[in-house]
Design a protein around this motif. Structure first.
Motif, PDB file in Angstrom:
ATOM      1  N   VAL A  84     -25.773 -18.668 152.677  1.00  0.00           N
ATOM      2  CA  VAL A  84     -24.575 -19.454 152.364  1.00  0.00           C
ATOM      3  C   VAL A  84     -23.759 -18.794 151.255  1.00  0.00           C
ATOM      4  O   VAL A  84     -24.301 -18.386 150.228  1.00  0.00           O
ATOM      5  CB  VAL A  84     -24.964 -20.888 151.936  1.00  0.00           C
ATOM      6  CG1 VAL A  84     -23.744 -21.694 151.519  1.00  0.00           C
ATOM      7  CG2 VAL A  84     -25.705 -21.593 153.067  1.00  0.00           C
ATOM      8  N   PHE A  85     -22.429 -18.717 151.483  1.00  0.00           N
ATOM      9  CA  PHE A  85     -21.479 -18.327 150.446  1.00  0.00           C
ATOM     10  C   PHE A  85     -20.966 -19.605 149.806  1.00  0.00           C
ATOM     11  O   PHE A  85     -20.549 -20.528 150.505  1.00  0.00           O
ATOM     12  CB  PHE A  85     -20.298 -17.545 151.045  1.00  0.00           C
ATOM     13  CG  PHE A  85     -19.159 -17.347 150.080  1.00  0.00           C
ATOM     14  CD1 PHE A  85     -19.199 -16.317 149.151  1.00  0.00           C
ATOM     15  CD2 PHE A  85     -18.057 -18.185 150.096  1.00  0.00           C
ATOM     16  CE1 PHE A  85     -18.150 -16.135 148.248  1.00  0.00           C
ATOM     17  CE2 PHE A  85     -17.010 -18.003 149.213  1.00  0.00           C
ATOM     18  CZ  PHE A  85     -17.059 -16.977 148.283  1.00  0.00           C
ATOM     19  N   THR A  86     -21.002 -19.671 148.469  1.00  0.00           N
ATOM     20  CA  THR A  86     -20.476 -20.821 147.739  1.00  0.00           C
ATOM     21  C   THR A  86     -19.312 -20.338 146.887  1.00  0.00           C
ATOM     22  O   THR A  86     -19.477 -19.449 146.044  1.00  0.00           O
ATOM     23  CB  THR A  86     -21.560 -21.456 146.848  1.00  0.00           C
ATOM     24  OG1 THR A  86     -22.675 -21.806 147.674  1.00  0.00           O
ATOM     25  CG2 THR A  86     -21.039 -22.706 146.154  1.00  0.00           C
ATOM     26  N   ALA A  87     -18.127 -20.914 147.106  1.00  0.00           N
ATOM     27  CA  ALA A  87     -16.915 -20.475 146.408  1.00  0.00           C
ATOM     28  C   ALA A  87     -17.040 -20.723 144.905  1.00  0.00           C
ATOM     29  O   ALA A  87     -17.156 -21.876 144.484  1.00  0.00           O
ATOM     30  CB  ALA A  87     -15.694 -21.194 146.952  1.00  0.00           C
ATOM     31  N   PRO A  88     -16.997 -19.654 144.087  1.00  0.00           N
ATOM     32  CA  PRO A  88     -17.088 -19.833 142.640  1.00  0.00           C
ATOM     33  C   PRO A  88     -15.772 -20.288 142.017  1.00  0.00           C
ATOM     34  O   PRO A  88     -15.758 -20.851 140.927  1.00  0.00           O
ATOM     35  CB  PRO A  88     -17.487 -18.452 142.119  1.00  0.00           C
ATOM     36  CG  PRO A  88     -17.014 -17.507 143.155  1.00  0.00           C
ATOM     37  CD  PRO A  88     -17.035 -18.251 144.464  1.00  0.00           C
ATOM     38  N   ILE A  89     -14.657 -20.059 142.723  1.00  0.00           N
ATOM     39  CA  ILE A  89     -13.348 -20.529 142.275  1.00  0.00           C
ATOM     40  C   ILE A  89     -12.547 -20.970 143.497  1.00  0.00           C
ATOM     41  O   ILE A  89     -12.781 -20.501 144.611  1.00  0.00           O
ATOM     42  CB  ILE A  89     -12.561 -19.450 141.486  1.00  0.00           C
ATOM     43  CG1 ILE A  89     -12.362 -18.178 142.310  1.00  0.00           C
ATOM     44  CG2 ILE A  89     -13.236 -19.111 140.177  1.00  0.00           C
ATOM     45  CD1 ILE A  89     -11.535 -17.109 141.612  1.00  0.00           C
ATOM     46  N   ALA A  90     -11.604 -21.881 143.280  1.00  0.00           N
ATOM     47  CA  ALA A  90     -10.749 -22.361 144.366  1.00  0.00           C
ATOM     48  C   ALA A  90      -9.755 -21.273 144.751  1.00  0.00           C
ATOM     49  O   ALA A  90      -9.361 -20.458 143.919  1.00  0.00           O
ATOM     50  CB  ALA A  90     -10.011 -23.616 143.924  1.00  0.00           C
ATOM     51  N   GLY A  91      -9.359 -21.260 146.026  1.00  0.00           N
ATOM     52  CA  GLY A  91      -8.344 -20.305 146.458  1.00  0.00           C
ATOM     53  C   GLY A  91      -8.347 -20.097 147.955  1.00  0.00           C
ATOM     54  O   GLY A  91      -9.035 -20.786 148.704  1.00  0.00           O
ATOM     55  N   LEU A  92      -7.556 -19.121 148.368  1.00  0.00           N
ATOM     56  CA  LEU A  92      -7.429 -18.739 149.761  1.00  0.00           C
ATOM     57  C   LEU A  92      -8.382 -17.565 150.009  1.00  0.00           C
ATOM     58  O   LEU A  92      -8.306 -16.550 149.311  1.00  0.00           O
ATOM     59  CB  LEU A  92      -5.981 -18.325 150.048  1.00  0.00           C
ATOM     60  CG  LEU A  92      -5.597 -18.072 151.484  1.00  0.00           C
ATOM     61  CD1 LEU A  92      -5.689 -19.370 152.294  1.00  0.00           C
ATOM     62  CD2 LEU A  92      -4.171 -17.523 151.543  1.00  0.00           C
ATOM     63  N   TYR A  93      -9.277 -17.708 150.990  1.00  0.00           N
ATOM     64  CA  TYR A  93     -10.313 -16.709 151.263  1.00  0.00           C
ATOM     65  C   TYR A  93     -10.207 -16.188 152.694  1.00  0.00           C
ATOM     66  O   TYR A  93      -9.826 -16.933 153.605  1.00  0.00           O
ATOM     67  CB  TYR A  93     -11.706 -17.316 151.100  1.00  0.00           C
ATOM     68  CG  TYR A  93     -12.130 -17.566 149.686  1.00  0.00           C
ATOM     69  CD1 TYR A  93     -13.006 -16.685 149.039  1.00  0.00           C
ATOM     70  CD2 TYR A  93     -11.699 -18.685 148.985  1.00  0.00           C
ATOM     71  CE1 TYR A  93     -13.429 -16.919 147.742  1.00  0.00           C
ATOM     72  CE2 TYR A  93     -12.117 -18.935 147.685  1.00  0.00           C
ATOM     73  CZ  TYR A  93     -12.980 -18.041 147.068  1.00  0.00           C
ATOM     74  OH  TYR A  93     -13.406 -18.264 145.782  1.00  0.00           O
ATOM     75  N   ASP A 140     -13.057 -14.130 162.382  1.00  0.00           N
ATOM     76  CA  ASP A 140     -12.031 -13.636 161.477  1.00  0.00           C
ATOM     77  C   ASP A 140     -11.143 -14.816 161.118  1.00  0.00           C
ATOM     78  O   ASP A 140     -10.282 -15.208 161.908  1.00  0.00           O
ATOM     79  CB  ASP A 140     -11.231 -12.520 162.154  1.00  0.00           C
ATOM     80  CG  ASP A 140     -10.376 -11.753 161.177  1.00  0.00           C
ATOM     81  OD1 ASP A 140      -9.297 -11.282 161.575  1.00  0.00           O
ATOM     82  OD2 ASP A 140     -10.774 -11.615 160.009  1.00  0.00           O
ATOM     83  N   VAL A 141     -11.381 -15.427 159.957  1.00  0.00           N
ATOM     84  CA  VAL A 141     -10.657 -16.639 159.578  1.00  0.00           C
ATOM     85  C   VAL A 141     -10.198 -16.570 158.121  1.00  0.00           C
ATOM     86  O   VAL A 141     -10.791 -15.878 157.297  1.00  0.00           O
ATOM     87  CB  VAL A 141     -11.511 -17.910 159.777  1.00  0.00           C
ATOM     88  CG1 VAL A 141     -11.848 -18.124 161.232  1.00  0.00           C
ATOM     89  CG2 VAL A 141     -12.767 -17.870 158.944  1.00  0.00           C
ATOM     90  N   VAL A 142      -9.134 -17.314 157.832  1.00  0.00           N
ATOM     91  CA  VAL A 142      -8.640 -17.497 156.472  1.00  0.00           C
ATOM     92  C   VAL A 142      -8.723 -18.995 156.185  1.00  0.00           C
ATOM     93  O   VAL A 142      -8.233 -19.809 156.971  1.00  0.00           O
ATOM     94  CB  VAL A 142      -7.186 -16.991 156.325  1.00  0.00           C
ATOM     95  CG1 VAL A 142      -6.630 -17.318 154.955  1.00  0.00           C
ATOM     96  CG2 VAL A 142      -7.129 -15.494 156.593  1.00  0.00           C
ATOM     97  N   LEU A 143      -9.372 -19.343 155.082  1.00  0.00           N
ATOM     98  CA  LEU A 143      -9.584 -20.750 154.729  1.00  0.00           C
ATOM     99  C   LEU A 143      -9.213 -21.009 153.281  1.00  0.00           C
ATOM    100  O   LEU A 143      -9.448 -20.170 152.417  1.00  0.00           O
ATOM    101  CB  LEU A 143     -11.062 -21.133 154.925  1.00  0.00           C
ATOM    102  CG  LEU A 143     -11.617 -21.018 156.341  1.00  0.00           C
ATOM    103  CD1 LEU A 143     -13.137 -21.168 156.316  1.00  0.00           C
ATOM    104  CD2 LEU A 143     -10.985 -22.066 157.241  1.00  0.00           C
ATOM    105  N   THR A 144      -8.678 -22.196 153.023  1.00  0.00           N
ATOM    106  CA  THR A 144      -8.431 -22.639 151.657  1.00  0.00           C
ATOM    107  C   THR A 144      -9.681 -23.379 151.193  1.00  0.00           C
ATOM    108  O   THR A 144     -10.100 -24.360 151.820  1.00  0.00           O
ATOM    109  CB  THR A 144      -7.208 -23.583 151.598  1.00  0.00           C
ATOM    110  OG1 THR A 144      -6.078 -22.854 152.087  1.00  0.00           O
ATOM    111  CG2 THR A 144      -6.946 -24.040 150.184  1.00  0.00           C
ATOM    112  N   LEU A 145     -10.290 -22.894 150.105  1.00  0.00           N
ATOM    113  CA  LEU A 145     -11.538 -23.469 149.609  1.00  0.00           C
ATOM    114  C   LEU A 145     -11.356 -24.069 148.226  1.00  0.00           C
ATOM    115  O   LEU A 145     -10.567 -23.572 147.417  1.00  0.00           O
ATOM    116  CB  LEU A 145     -12.633 -22.403 149.534  1.00  0.00           C
ATOM    117  CG  LEU A 145     -12.986 -21.639 150.809  1.00  0.00           C
ATOM    118  CD1 LEU A 145     -14.144 -20.686 150.533  1.00  0.00           C
ATOM    119  CD2 LEU A 145     -13.318 -22.579 151.941  1.00  0.00           C
TER     120      LEU A 145
END
Length: 190
Positions: free
Chosen positions: A99-108, A149-154
């Motif tokens: 699992v990848f856990t987003a350390p900061i908010a943003g567009l990934y 291949d995706v771009v997500l706001t996290l």
């Protein structure tokens, strides 16, 4: 404008003057030189005092590339564990959980390539927290690759992972020392 053609050859275009620099710099020295050149270019253009400009260093940007160099047998709803790492800035990807856990908010941006066992079906989804996003289905003779291949706001703390489709036991991810199955993600913007 700054253009890097290759490590020993650097092309610099400033106010219409072209110069070629040949060297065998270390990557640390090259980064320092690059930062100095960018600073000079900004001064020439009069933009060195932009208040909203936030400079991120390479190690401050969440980014990972994980891979498998062996097969993984999957039960229904099992998470794919890419258990080796090439890059893991901010230690955001956990090889023990997959699992990848987003350390900061943003567009990934996230991408993955998964290879099936020869002649076997492989049905996976990319998950964002507890919601499926993109799917990959491979079937047929020989090894097949499925891609994501995706771009997500996290938000900070959001989780991203690949999981076997429910109701589909006895699937396997194929990989060997050629590292056919990979999973990557990185921050695009905050």
């Amino acid at each position: 404008m700054f253009i890097m053609l290759s490590f020993p050859l650097l092309l610099l275009v400033l106010t219409g003057h072209i110069g070629i620099v040949r060297s065998s710099c270390t990557s640390k020295l090259e980064k320092s030189l690059f930062d100095d050149l960018i600073g000079m270019m900004l001064k020439l253009k009069g933009t060195e005092h932009i208040a909203y400009r936030k400079e991120l260093r390479q190690n401050d940007i969440p980014a990972f590339t994980a891979y498998r160099n062996s097969a993984q047998r999957l039960s229904s709803n099992a998470i794919v564990k890419f258990d080796k790492l090439w890059t893991n800035n901010l230690s955001a990807y956990d090889v023990t959980t997959g699992v990848f856990t987003a350390p900061i908010a943003g567009l990934y941006h996230f991408s993955a390539v998964v290879m099936s066992i020869s002649g076997k079906t492989l049905f996976l989804h990319l998950w964002h927290n507890d919601s499926k996003t993109a799917g990959s289905y491979t079937n047929g003779d020989g090894h097949k690759t499925g891609t994501f291949d995706v771009v997500l706001t996290l938000k900070k703390g959001d989780r991203i992972y690949l999981r076997c489709k429910g109701g589909h036991d006895s699937q396997s991810i194929y990989s060997d020392s050629d590292n056919y199955s990979t999973f990557s993600g990185y921050l695009i913007a905050q």
